[in-house]
Design an enzyme around this catalytic site. Sequence first.
Site, PDB file in Angstrom:
ATOM      1  N   ASN A 110     -12.323  69.121  36.849  1.00  0.00           N
ATOM      2  CA  ASN A 110     -11.337  69.893  38.176  1.00  0.00           C
ATOM      3  C   ASN A 110     -12.395  69.821  39.078  1.00  0.00           C
ATOM      4  O   ASN A 110     -13.227  70.628  38.874  1.00  0.00           O
ATOM      5  CB  ASN A 110      -9.936  70.635  38.068  1.00  0.00           C
ATOM      6  N   HIS A 112     -13.128  71.191  42.260  1.00  0.00           N
ATOM      7  CA  HIS A 112     -12.853  72.276  43.643  1.00  0.00           C
ATOM      8  C   HIS A 112     -13.706  72.302  44.603  1.00  0.00           C
ATOM      9  O   HIS A 112     -15.256  72.604  44.377  1.00  0.00           O
ATOM     10  CB  HIS A 112     -12.540  74.012  43.163  1.00  0.00           C
ATOM     11  N   SER A 139     -17.375  71.978  43.127  1.00  0.00           N
ATOM     12  CA  SER A 139     -18.030  72.345  41.402  1.00  0.00           C
ATOM     13  C   SER A 139     -17.098  71.410  40.463  1.00  0.00           C
ATOM     14  O   SER A 139     -15.703  71.134  40.714  1.00  0.00           O
ATOM     15  CB  SER A 139     -17.320  73.787  41.046  1.00  0.00           C
TER      16      SER A 139
END
Length: 221
Positions: A110, A112, A139
């Site tokens: 993911n 972020h 990140s």
Amino acid sequence: MSPVRNVTVLISGTGSNLQAIIDAVDAGRLDIRINHVISNVADAPGLQRAANAGIRSSVLEHGRFAERGDFDAALALLMAAGEPDLVVLAGFMRIIGEPVLNAFRGKMINLHPALLPKYRGVDTYRRALEAGDDRHGASMHFVTEELDGGPVLSQVVIPIQADDNPETLAARLSPREHELVVATVAFFTRHDVACDGGTIRVDGATIRQPFLLQPDGALHV
Ligand code: GRF
């Protein structure tokens, strides 16, 4: 996990990060195939980006499911049908539930917009500014049960300027996020990246800190 070839991208909105991956593939800078784009929002502009690139896409609207678990089960099935080697959550605004985690643990990353472990959840730009931070960033982390809490593989850092507001900070981070996503997916094509529990191993060695995106677009510890 190696080699990564088929990549599924999950989106909910604009899809500028999806576009960055599409552009990198088209330019020959990224040797993968986006085999499926899935959106939980029917009118997400990112779906048009997939269509323009001739990429298969599906819409699975969470609002049409009475129970959260039913949506998660349907999402897991839809994702599994494409047999992806890697799943990239790029602006996918739903918490990933157990059926998806069980099927894709260690294969989902993911994006972020924060330097995790700082600022999980929303409003990261405002929170970084209010805290008086001198740097912000994005990140890419493995997806686990904990929201924005899985092991972090890669990050990009940008300085916060004295006159920044959440909008200017987001606008400056966005192109760097695009680079981070492309570099991180590319990393999976060149390395054996595994995540069990809380640790990430790259080519068999445990990493102690996230790889940082360098000005030349490469990832280094
Ligand atoms: C990005 O800022 C990402 O960090 C966050 O959602 C945004 C997605 O943007 N998770 P886009 O849909 O890729 O343009």
